[in-house]
Write a protein that holds these residues in place. Structure first.
Motif, PDB file in Angstrom:
ATOM      1  N   LEU A 161       2.590   9.931 -18.854  1.00  0.00           N
ATOM      2  CA  LEU A 161       1.244  10.166 -19.978  1.00  0.00           C
ATOM      3  C   LEU A 161       2.186  11.140 -21.069  1.00  0.00           C
ATOM      4  CD1 LEU A 161      -1.229  10.121 -21.303  1.00  0.00           C
ATOM      5  CD2 LEU A 161      -1.984  11.962 -19.973  1.00  0.00           C
ATOM      6  N   ILE A 162       3.065  12.181 -20.418  1.00  0.00           N
ATOM      7  CA  ILE A 162       3.771  13.094 -21.218  1.00  0.00           C
ATOM      8  C   ILE A 162       4.713  12.524 -22.075  1.00  0.00           C
ATOM      9  CG2 ILE A 162       5.211  14.792 -21.361  1.00  0.00           C
ATOM     10  CD1 ILE A 162       3.669  16.270 -19.050  1.00  0.00           C
ATOM     11  N   LYS A 163       5.375  11.268 -21.428  1.00  0.00           N
ATOM     12  CA  LYS A 163       6.298  10.557 -22.127  1.00  0.00           C
ATOM     13  C   LYS A 163       5.982   9.858 -23.293  1.00  0.00           C
ATOM     14  CE  LYS A 163      10.110   7.209 -21.071  1.00  0.00           C
ATOM     15  NZ  LYS A 163      10.491   6.200 -20.064  1.00  0.00           N
ATOM     16  N   ALA A 164       4.623   9.269 -22.857  1.00  0.00           N
ATOM     17  CA  ALA A 164       3.956   8.546 -24.127  1.00  0.00           C
ATOM     18  C   ALA A 164       3.771   9.315 -25.334  1.00  0.00           C
ATOM     19  CB  ALA A 164       2.689   7.671 -23.541  1.00  0.00           C
ATOM     20  N   LEU A 165       3.124  10.661 -25.105  1.00  0.00           N
ATOM     21  CA  LEU A 165       2.615  11.473 -26.057  1.00  0.00           C
ATOM     22  C   LEU A 165       3.884  12.243 -26.660  1.00  0.00           C
ATOM     23  CD1 LEU A 165      -0.144  13.240 -24.090  1.00  0.00           C
ATOM     24  CD2 LEU A 165      -0.557  11.860 -25.932  1.00  0.00           C
ATOM     25  N   CYS A 166       4.965  12.118 -26.221  1.00  0.00           N
ATOM     26  CA  CYS A 166       6.216  12.518 -26.466  1.00  0.00           C
ATOM     27  C   CYS A 166       6.880  11.830 -27.834  1.00  0.00           C
ATOM     28  CB  CYS A 166       7.275  13.100 -25.680  1.00  0.00           C
ATOM     29  SG  CYS A 166       6.941  14.604 -24.933  1.00  0.00           S
ATOM     30  N   LYS A 167       6.537  10.303 -27.876  1.00  0.00           N
ATOM     31  CA  LYS A 167       7.021   9.464 -28.843  1.00  0.00           C
ATOM     32  C   LYS A 167       6.756   9.730 -30.195  1.00  0.00           C
ATOM     33  CE  LYS A 167       7.509   5.788 -25.303  1.00  0.00           C
ATOM     34  NZ  LYS A 167       8.880   5.475 -25.655  1.00  0.00           N
ATOM     35  N   ASN A 168       5.704  10.476 -30.502  1.00  0.00           N
ATOM     36  CA  ASN A 168       5.072  10.455 -32.054  1.00  0.00           C
ATOM     37  C   ASN A 168       4.903  12.056 -31.970  1.00  0.00           C
ATOM     38  OD1 ASN A 168       4.651   7.945 -32.322  1.00  0.00           O
ATOM     39  ND2 ASN A 168       3.016   7.966 -31.191  1.00  0.00           N
ATOM     40  N   ARG A 169       5.548  12.587 -33.353  1.00  0.00           N
ATOM     41  CA  ARG A 169       5.063  13.874 -33.815  1.00  0.00           C
ATOM     42  C   ARG A 169       3.627  14.344 -33.518  1.00  0.00           C
ATOM     43  NH1 ARG A 169       8.686  17.148 -36.501  1.00  0.00           N
ATOM     44  NH2 ARG A 169       9.996  15.462 -36.600  1.00  0.00           N
ATOM     45  N   GLU A 170       3.020  13.543 -33.901  1.00  0.00           N
ATOM     46  CA  GLU A 170       1.521  13.676 -33.964  1.00  0.00           C
ATOM     47  C   GLU A 170       0.954  14.160 -32.602  1.00  0.00           C
ATOM     48  OE1 GLU A 170       2.521  11.014 -35.308  1.00  0.00           O
ATOM     49  OE2 GLU A 170       2.632  11.573 -37.320  1.00  0.00           O
ATOM     50  N   THR A 171       1.538  13.521 -31.450  1.00  0.00           N
ATOM     51  CA  THR A 171       0.956  13.962 -30.351  1.00  0.00           C
ATOM     52  C   THR A 171       1.605  14.713 -29.279  1.00  0.00           C
ATOM     53  OG1 THR A 171       1.883  11.830 -29.512  1.00  0.00           O
ATOM     54  CG2 THR A 171      -0.203  11.730 -30.374  1.00  0.00           C
ATOM     55  N   VAL A 172       2.849  15.201 -29.808  1.00  0.00           N
ATOM     56  CA  VAL A 172       3.785  15.892 -28.912  1.00  0.00           C
ATOM     57  C   VAL A 172       3.144  17.095 -28.570  1.00  0.00           C
ATOM     58  CG1 VAL A 172       5.173  17.076 -30.845  1.00  0.00           C
ATOM     59  CG2 VAL A 172       5.981  16.702 -28.729  1.00  0.00           C
ATOM     60  N   ASP A 173       2.393  17.971 -29.299  1.00  0.00           N
ATOM     61  CA  ASP A 173       1.557  19.165 -29.037  1.00  0.00           C
ATOM     62  C   ASP A 173       0.703  18.992 -27.746  1.00  0.00           C
ATOM     63  OD1 ASP A 173       2.884  20.713 -30.876  1.00  0.00           O
ATOM     64  OD2 ASP A 173       1.229  20.590 -32.417  1.00  0.00           O
ATOM     65  N   SER A 174       0.101  17.772 -27.721  1.00  0.00           N
ATOM     66  CA  SER A 174      -0.919  17.226 -26.692  1.00  0.00           C
ATOM     67  C   SER A 174       0.009  17.144 -25.407  1.00  0.00           C
ATOM     68  CB  SER A 174      -1.585  15.835 -26.897  1.00  0.00           C
ATOM     69  OG  SER A 174      -2.444  16.099 -28.068  1.00  0.00           O
ATOM     70  N   ALA A 175       1.137  16.600 -25.517  1.00  0.00           N
ATOM     71  CA  ALA A 175       2.193  16.352 -24.199  1.00  0.00           C
ATOM     72  C   ALA A 175       2.315  17.992 -23.700  1.00  0.00           C
ATOM     73  CB  ALA A 175       3.460  15.831 -24.642  1.00  0.00           C
ATOM     74  N   LEU A 176       2.818  18.979 -24.719  1.00  0.00           N
ATOM     75  CA  LEU A 176       3.151  20.307 -24.091  1.00  0.00           C
ATOM     76  C   LEU A 176       1.888  20.876 -23.406  1.00  0.00           C
ATOM     77  CD1 LEU A 176       5.247  21.303 -27.170  1.00  0.00           C
ATOM     78  CD2 LEU A 176       5.929  21.435 -24.839  1.00  0.00           C
ATOM     79  N   ARG A 177       0.660  20.449 -24.085  1.00  0.00           N
ATOM     80  CA  ARG A 177      -0.716  21.186 -23.529  1.00  0.00           C
ATOM     81  C   ARG A 177      -0.845  20.605 -22.075  1.00  0.00           C
ATOM     82  NH1 ARG A 177      -3.579  19.729 -27.378  1.00  0.00           N
ATOM     83  NH2 ARG A 177      -4.578  17.941 -26.435  1.00  0.00           N
ATOM     84  N   ILE A 178      -0.491  19.300 -21.904  1.00  0.00           N
ATOM     85  CA  ILE A 178      -0.855  18.661 -20.679  1.00  0.00           C
ATOM     86  C   ILE A 178       0.115  19.347 -19.527  1.00  0.00           C
ATOM     87  CG2 ILE A 178      -0.458  16.642 -19.023  1.00  0.00           C
ATOM     88  CD1 ILE A 178      -1.954  15.048 -21.958  1.00  0.00           C
ATOM     89  N   PHE A 179       1.300  19.643 -19.987  1.00  0.00           N
ATOM     90  CA  PHE A 179       2.413  20.196 -19.186  1.00  0.00           C
ATOM     91  C   PHE A 179       1.702  21.524 -18.726  1.00  0.00           C
ATOM     92  CE2 PHE A 179       5.922  22.970 -19.699  1.00  0.00           C
ATOM     93  CZ  PHE A 179       6.556  22.906 -18.643  1.00  0.00           C
ATOM     94  N   ARG A 180       1.552  22.228 -19.495  1.00  0.00           N
ATOM     95  CA  ARG A 180       0.954  23.732 -19.254  1.00  0.00           C
ATOM     96  C   ARG A 180      -0.200  23.584 -18.410  1.00  0.00           C
ATOM     97  NH1 ARG A 180       5.560  26.158 -19.814  1.00  0.00           N
ATOM     98  NH2 ARG A 180       6.330  26.142 -21.968  1.00  0.00           N
ATOM     99  N   GLU A 181      -0.949  22.679 -18.360  1.00  0.00           N
ATOM    100  CA  GLU A 181      -2.102  22.382 -17.546  1.00  0.00           C
ATOM    101  C   GLU A 181      -1.920  21.684 -16.234  1.00  0.00           C
ATOM    102  OE1 GLU A 181      -4.914  20.103 -20.029  1.00  0.00           O
ATOM    103  OE2 GLU A 181      -5.277  21.816 -21.464  1.00  0.00           O
ATOM    104  N   MET A 182      -0.618  21.489 -15.908  1.00  0.00           N
ATOM    105  CA  MET A 182      -0.581  20.456 -14.804  1.00  0.00           C
ATOM    106  C   MET A 182      -0.795  21.405 -13.537  1.00  0.00           C
ATOM    107  SD  MET A 182       2.973  18.187 -15.607  1.00  0.00           S
ATOM    108  CE  MET A 182       3.193  17.590 -14.031  1.00  0.00           C
ATOM    109  N   PRO A 183      -0.273  22.556 -13.546  1.00  0.00           N
ATOM    110  CA  PRO A 183      -0.396  23.731 -12.194  1.00  0.00           C
ATOM    111  C   PRO A 183      -2.125  23.586 -11.866  1.00  0.00           C
ATOM    112  CG  PRO A 183       1.243  24.460 -13.638  1.00  0.00           C
ATOM    113  CD  PRO A 183       0.644  23.454 -14.414  1.00  0.00           C
ATOM    114  N   ASN A 184      -2.835  23.522 -12.991  1.00  0.00           N
ATOM    115  CA  ASN A 184      -4.414  23.777 -12.809  1.00  0.00           C
ATOM    116  C   ASN A 184      -5.015  22.428 -12.214  1.00  0.00           C
ATOM    117  OD1 ASN A 184      -4.158  26.355 -13.676  1.00  0.00           O
ATOM    118  ND2 ASN A 184      -4.597  25.606 -16.061  1.00  0.00           N
ATOM    119  N   ARG A 185      -4.324  21.310 -12.418  1.00  0.00           N
ATOM    120  CA  ARG A 185      -4.567  20.104 -11.867  1.00  0.00           C
ATOM    121  C   ARG A 185      -3.945  19.491 -10.398  1.00  0.00           C
ATOM    122  NH1 ARG A 185      -4.635  15.854 -16.933  1.00  0.00           N
ATOM    123  NH2 ARG A 185      -5.328  17.441 -18.605  1.00  0.00           N
TER     124      ARG A 185
END
Length: 479
Positions: A161-185
C-alpha cells in the motif's frame, strides 16, 4: 491445443506418473495431449486430481494459454475435483506477468463460484499486481475491500500500500502517515518499508526527507540495499548534487555493498549532465572491470554527454563498443551522433550514419518521426552549404522515397545550390516538387531560378512555358 496423440498407459496408471510425464515433456502442447490421453483412462478407474490439473494449468499459463487454463478450472468443477486457491493464483500471476491486471481481478473473484474464500495471501497477490501495473486508485480500493472482509493488515500488505501511495506526489504524505502508524497496528516497518519510501521520495524530488529516512533506517539497525542507495544517487544527480552522490557511492563501498549497472548509469547521467563526461568515461571503465555490462541507458547517457561537449569522436567509439556488445543502436542514439557531427560541420560523415540507419532497417515511426525529419533536413542543408550537391540530392531523394517531410529551408538550400552549379534541370525539378508538397516559394527562390533559366541560350520559350506551369501549380497550391 493441437492434434491429440494417444499414449499407451500401463494397467495401473497413477497421478504421480502423470505428473512425472507432464513435467518431463518440454512441449506444452504435447503435455496437454498427454493429459487428455490420461483422461481417456477414466473408464479404467483413473481420475485426475488437483495436482495433475494444477500442474497442467501452470504449464498452460507459462505459454499464455489463459483461456484453456480457465477452461480447466471448469473441468475441475464438473468432475468434483478439489480446486485450491493456489491454482487460481497461478492464473492471476500469469495475467499480471502479461500486464492484464483486470483479468487477474476477474479470476480472483471467480473463487467465490468454487466456494473458496480468498485468504490474505490471495488479496496480497492481487494488490501487488495492481500496484506494479500502476492501477493505484484500484489498488487502494482493493485494500479497503480486503479490510472490509475482515483481513487484518500485515507488514507485507502495508508495504505494498505504501508503494502505491508513493507513486504520486498527492498521496506520498499518506504513505508517510501509514508508515508512522504501522507500530500502532502491530506491524513494525522493515528494511523494505524504508527502501520503498526512500525510493518514492527520491523519485518525487524529496531528497532531504529521503536522507533523513536513511539515517533513521540505519539507527534502527537496518542495512540499506543497493536499490536504496541507487535511488538516492539517482535523486541527488537529478538535483545536481554530484559531490553528495559520489559520496554515497563511496559509502556503498565502505559498507561492502556492490553498485549495480543502474547505480553506475545514474551517476554517469549526473556527471554527463554536469559537463563531466570524462569522469563518466572513467566510471564506465570501473564498471566494466567489475564485470557489470553497460546497458542501453548507460550508452545513451554517455553518447549524449559526449556529443553535448563536442566530443563526437569519443561518442562514435562508444557507439562501436555498444555494437560489439551486441546491442543495436536506435534512432535516438543515431540522432545524437548525427546532430553532434553536424554541429562539428562533418556533414559527409553524418550522411554516412543516416545511410547506416537505413541499411539497419531503422525506419521512422510515430515516436521517432520528428527526429528523422530534423536529422535528414539538417544534413541536406549542411551538404548544400558545404557544396556537396550530389550527396545532398541523393539524400533528398531518399527522403521523398521514405516519405520524410522536406522543410521549406531544405528546398531553398537545394534550389540555390543547383542554380549556383548551373544544374537548372534539377533546380526546376525540386521547385516543382516543392510546390506539389504545398510549400510556397518566396521571392528569393524565384530571383535565383528565373535569371538562371532566362540567361540560357535558346530556352526562352521553354522557360515561359515552365513559368506558366509553375504559376498555375502555385495558384492551385494557394487555393
Amino acid at each position: 491445443m493441437g492434434s491429440k496423440t494417444m499414449f499407451k498407459w500401463p494397467k495401473q496408471i497413477t497421478n504421480s506418473l502423470v505428473v512425472q510425464l507432464i513435467k518431463a515433456e518440454k512441449d506444452v502442447h504435447k503435455a496437454f495431449n498427454m493429459f487428455d490421453s490420461a483422461t481417456a483412462e477414466y473408464n479404467n478407474g483413473f481420475r485426475h486430481d488437483h495436482e495433475t490439473f494444477g500442474l497442467m494449468i501452470s504449464r498452460l499459463v507459462t505459454v499464455n494459454q489463459f483461456r484453456t487454463a480457465e477452461g480447466m478450472l471448469e473441468r475441475m468443477k464438473q468432475e468434483n475435483c478439489k480446486v485450491t486457491e493456489e491454482i487460481f493464483l497461478t492464473i492471476c500471476r500469469g495475467y499480471g506477468r502479461v500486464h492484464r491486471p483486470l483479468d487477474a481481478i476477474r479470476v480472483f473473484h471467480k473463487m467465490e463460484g468454487f466456494l473458496l474464500r480468498p485468504t490474505q495471501k490471495a488479496y496480497i497477490t492481487i494488490l501487488d499486481i495492481l500496484v506494479e501495473e500502476n492501477h493505484v486508485k484500484r489498488a487502494i480500493g482493493f485494500y479497503r475491500e480486503m479490510r472490509e472482509v475482515g483481513i487484518q493488515p500485515s507488514v507485507v500488505s502495508l508495504n505494498i500500500l505504501i508503494k502505491a501511495l508513493c507513486k504520486n506526489r498527492e498521496t506520498v504524505d499518506s504513505a508517510l502517515r501509514i508508515f508512522r502508524e504501522m507500530p500502532n497496528r502491530g506491524c513494525q516497518p522493515d528494511s523494505y518499508t524504508y527502501g520503498t519510501l526512500i525510493n518514492g521520495l527520491c523519485r518525487l524530488g524529496k531528497i532531504g526527507e529521503a536522507k533523513e529516512l536513511l539515517k533513521e533506517m540505519e539507527q534502527k539497525g537496518f542495512s540499506a540495499s543497493v536499490v536504496t542507495y541507487t535511488s538516492l544517487i539517482h535523486g541527488l544527480c537529478q538535483s545536481n548534487n554530484l559531490d553528495e552522490a559520489i559520496g554515497f557511492l563511496e559509502e556503498m563501498k565502505r559498507n561492502d555493498i556492490e553498485p549495480n549497472v543502474f547505480t553506475y548509469s545514474s551517476l554517469m547521467d549526473g556527471l554527463c549532465k554536469g559537463g563531466h563526461s570524462s569522469q563518466a568515461m572513467e566510471l564506465l571503465e570501473v564498471m566494466v572491470r567489475k564485470h557489470h555490462l553497460p546497458n542501453m541507458v548507460t550508452y545513451s547517457t554517455l553518447i549524449s554527454g559526449l556529443c553535448k561537449e563536442g566530443k563526437v569522436r569519443e561518442a562514435v567509439e562508444i557507439l562501436d563498443r555498444m555494437r560489439i556488445q551486441g546491442l543495436k543502436p536506435n534512432a535516438g542514439l543515431y540522432g545524437k551522433i548525427i546532430c553532434g557531427l553536424c554541429a562539428a560541420g562533418n556533414y559527409q560523415e553524418a550522411v554516412n550514419f543516416i545511410d547506416e540507419m537505413v541499411l539497419g532497417g531503422i525506419s521512422p515511426n510515430r515516436a521517432s518521426w520528428s527526429l528523422h525529419v530534423r536529422m535528414h533536413n539538417m544534413v541536406v542543408q549542411g551538404l548544400c552549404n558545404n557544396v556537396d550537391s550530389p550527396r545532398a540530392f541523393q539524400l533528398y531523394l531518399c527522403m521523398r522515397t521514405r516519405c520524410i517531410s522536406v522543410e521549406i529551408n531544405t528546398f531553398d538550400c537545394l534550389i540555390k545550390c543547383f542554380c549556383k552549379r548551373g544544374d537548372l534541370h534539377k533546380a526546376a525539378r525540386i521547385l516543382e516538387e516543392m510546390i506539389l508538397d504545398g510549400c510556397i516559394p518566396d521571392e528569393g527562390i524565384w530571383n535565383v531560378v528565373i535569371p538562371g533559366l532566362w540567361d540560357r541560350k535558346k530556352v526562352r520559350e521553354a522557360t515561359e512555358l515552365l513559368l506558366a506551369e509553375l504559376r498555375q501549380k502555385f495558384i492551385e497550391a494557394e487555393s
